[in-house]
Write a protein that holds these residues in place. Structure first.
Motif, PDB file in Angstrom:
ATOM      1  N   PHE A   1       5.965   5.068   2.787  1.00  0.00           N
ATOM      2  CA  PHE A   1       4.673   5.275   2.142  1.00  0.00           C
ATOM      3  C   PHE A   1       4.605   6.650   1.479  1.00  0.00           C
ATOM      4  CE2 PHE A   1       4.147   2.244   5.534  1.00  0.00           C
ATOM      5  CZ  PHE A   1       3.277   1.292   5.009  1.00  0.00           C
ATOM      6  N   LYS A   2       3.803   6.732   0.444  1.00  0.00           N
ATOM      7  CA  LYS A   2       3.571   8.024  -0.206  1.00  0.00           C
ATOM      8  C   LYS A   2       2.802   8.937   0.735  1.00  0.00           C
ATOM      9  CE  LYS A   2       1.456  10.125  -4.299  1.00  0.00           C
ATOM     10  NZ  LYS A   2       0.713   9.861  -5.569  1.00  0.00           N
ATOM     11  N   ALA A   3       1.822   8.353   1.448  1.00  0.00           N
ATOM     12  CA  ALA A   3       1.039   9.110   2.423  1.00  0.00           C
ATOM     13  C   ALA A   3       0.620   8.164   3.539  1.00  0.00           C
ATOM     14  CB  ALA A   3      -0.188   9.733   1.768  1.00  0.00           C
ATOM     15  N   ILE A   4       0.819   8.576   4.788  1.00  0.00           N
ATOM     16  CA  ILE A   4       0.405   7.765   5.929  1.00  0.00           C
ATOM     17  C   ILE A   4       0.066   8.697   7.087  1.00  0.00           C
ATOM     18  CG2 ILE A   4       2.763   7.468   6.796  1.00  0.00           C
ATOM     19  CD1 ILE A   4       1.904   4.645   7.728  1.00  0.00           C
ATOM     20  N   SER A   5      -0.980   8.364   7.819  1.00  0.00           N
ATOM     21  CA  SER A   5      -1.380   9.164   8.974  1.00  0.00           C
ATOM     22  C   SER A   5      -1.842   8.231  10.089  1.00  0.00           C
ATOM     23  CB  SER A   5      -2.498  10.150   8.600  1.00  0.00           C
ATOM     24  OG  SER A   5      -3.575   9.473   7.981  1.00  0.00           O
ATOM     25  N   PHE A   6      -1.736   8.706  11.319  1.00  0.00           N
ATOM     26  CA  PHE A   6      -2.075   7.913  12.499  1.00  0.00           C
ATOM     27  C   PHE A   6      -3.138   8.648  13.303  1.00  0.00           C
ATOM     28  CE2 PHE A   6       2.168   6.808  11.230  1.00  0.00           C
ATOM     29  CZ  PHE A   6       2.270   5.437  11.432  1.00  0.00           C
ATOM     30  N   TYR A   7      -4.229   7.941  13.624  1.00  0.00           N
ATOM     31  CA  TYR A   7      -5.328   8.557  14.361  1.00  0.00           C
ATOM     32  C   TYR A   7      -5.775   7.697  15.533  1.00  0.00           C
ATOM     33  CZ  TYR A   7      -5.879  11.742  10.406  1.00  0.00           C
ATOM     34  OH  TYR A   7      -5.661  12.686   9.437  1.00  0.00           O
ATOM     35  N   PHE A   8      -6.153   8.390  16.602  1.00  0.00           N
ATOM     36  CA  PHE A   8      -6.779   7.724  17.745  1.00  0.00           C
ATOM     37  C   PHE A   8      -8.285   7.707  17.533  1.00  0.00           C
ATOM     38  CE2 PHE A   8      -9.113   8.567  21.734  1.00  0.00           C
ATOM     39  CZ  PHE A   8      -8.924   7.329  22.352  1.00  0.00           C
ATOM     40  N   VAL A   9      -8.916   6.555  17.781  1.00  0.00           N
ATOM     41  CA  VAL A   9     -10.369   6.436  17.685  1.00  0.00           C
ATOM     42  C   VAL A   9     -10.891   5.764  18.950  1.00  0.00           C
ATOM     43  CG1 VAL A   9     -10.464   6.337  15.171  1.00  0.00           C
ATOM     44  CG2 VAL A   9     -10.177   4.218  16.470  1.00  0.00           C
TER      45      VAL A   9
ATOM     46  N   LEU B   1       0.849  -1.192   0.000  1.00  0.00           N
ATOM     47  CA  LEU B   1       0.000   0.000   0.000  1.00  0.00           C
ATOM     48  C   LEU B   1       0.884   1.241   0.000  1.00  0.00           C
ATOM     49  CD1 LEU B   1      -2.632  -1.087   2.691  1.00  0.00           C
ATOM     50  CD2 LEU B   1      -2.735  -1.389   0.211  1.00  0.00           C
ATOM     51  N   ILE B   2       0.395   2.314  -0.581  1.00  0.00           N
ATOM     52  CA  ILE B   2       1.179   3.547  -0.622  1.00  0.00           C
ATOM     53  C   ILE B   2       0.457   4.707   0.062  1.00  0.00           C
ATOM     54  CG2 ILE B   2       2.431   2.887  -2.710  1.00  0.00           C
ATOM     55  CD1 ILE B   2       0.557   4.714  -4.284  1.00  0.00           C
ATOM     56  N   ASN B   3      -0.865   4.580   0.230  1.00  0.00           N
ATOM     57  CA  ASN B   3      -1.673   5.628   0.857  1.00  0.00           C
ATOM     58  C   ASN B   3      -2.480   4.986   1.982  1.00  0.00           C
ATOM     59  OD1 ASN B   3      -3.432   7.710   1.532  1.00  0.00           O
ATOM     60  ND2 ASN B   3      -3.692   8.380  -0.586  1.00  0.00           N
ATOM     61  N   VAL B   4      -2.079   5.230   3.223  1.00  0.00           N
ATOM     62  CA  VAL B   4      -2.620   4.470   4.350  1.00  0.00           C
ATOM     63  C   VAL B   4      -3.031   5.371   5.507  1.00  0.00           C
ATOM     64  CG1 VAL B   4      -2.165   2.586   5.980  1.00  0.00           C
ATOM     65  CG2 VAL B   4      -1.043   2.590   3.755  1.00  0.00           C
TER      66      VAL B   4
END
Length: 227
Positions: free
Chosen positions: A171-179, A131-134
């Protein structure tokens, strides 16, 4: 001071008094560290739910924008065997399961370490899927905050945080979020189903029954939200 601290912790954990007498100082130190880690996590979670950490916290699973893939992660820690199970589920913009995994780990210190190891496993899983956008999501706020902060981390999990940040650069784009936990139901079901896994398990375009059922429920909510 040391005596007062010892008596304070023992008052919180009465069972630790016997451990200190029969098993020695090492067991007692373990109790303190576990307590502190749990306390920090609890305070962070309370702050998030009270809206003091900035943006509103996601309370249900939301589909990622196309063409991103969202990977949710969760863990199960077994204190008796010092082991853990890492689980992750990747879903697309339609809420369809692209892949899932459950990975056993040995020599895991506590639930705090188990969660950051699982986050790293989720990122590695995304990389293995090419994957490249995660988007990476988890319900352990402390881990997500440590990954997103720019300053150097000095906690016990610092080396794993460094590994996660290195992987993120692939990765081309990756972000980390709390849910909230309500937004992590499918992967929570997966880790519950796979507690007894002894070897790594992978699924492609599917997942075990409970996890699939939870993911289908998330998809139905997506439909109703757009009606």
């Amino acid at each position: 001071m040391k005596t007062k601290l010892r008596e304070f912790v023992l008052s919180l954990f009465p069972e630790s008094r016997n451990k200190l007498v029969h098993e020695g100082y090492k067991s007692f130190v373990y109790e303190i560290i576990s307590f502190v880690n749990a306390f920090i996590h609890e305070q962070d979670a309370i702050s998030a739910l009270n809206g003091t950490t900035g943006p509103s916290v996601i309370s249900r699973w939301e589909a990622p924008p196309h063409p991103a893939i969202k990977v949710n992660f969760d863990s199960a820690f077994n204190q008796q065997s010092s082991s853990a199970i890492s689980s992750a589920i990747g879903r697309n913009s339609e809420g369809l399961i692209m892949a899932a995994c459950a990975i056993p780990h040995n020599n895991v210190f506590d639930a705090f370490v188990a969660e950051v190891v699982t986050c790293k496993q989720a990122v590695q899983f995304a990389k293995d899927m090419r994957l490249i956008n995660v988007i990476i999501e988890g319900d352990f706020l402390t881990v997500i905050k440590k990954i997103n902060v720019g300053s150097h981390d000095r906690s016990i999990i610092a080396p794993i945080i460094v590994d996660i940040k290195k992987l993120a650069k692939k990765f081309k784009a990756i972000s980390f979020y709390f849910v909230r936990r309500e937004a992590n139901k499918a992967v929570h079901a997966l880790v519950r189903e796979c507690r007894s896994c002894q070897v790594p398990c992978y699924w492609f375009e599917e997942a075990p029954m409970e996890a699939s059922t939870a993911a289908d429920s998330d998809r139905r909510l997506l439909f109703y939200a757009h009606v």
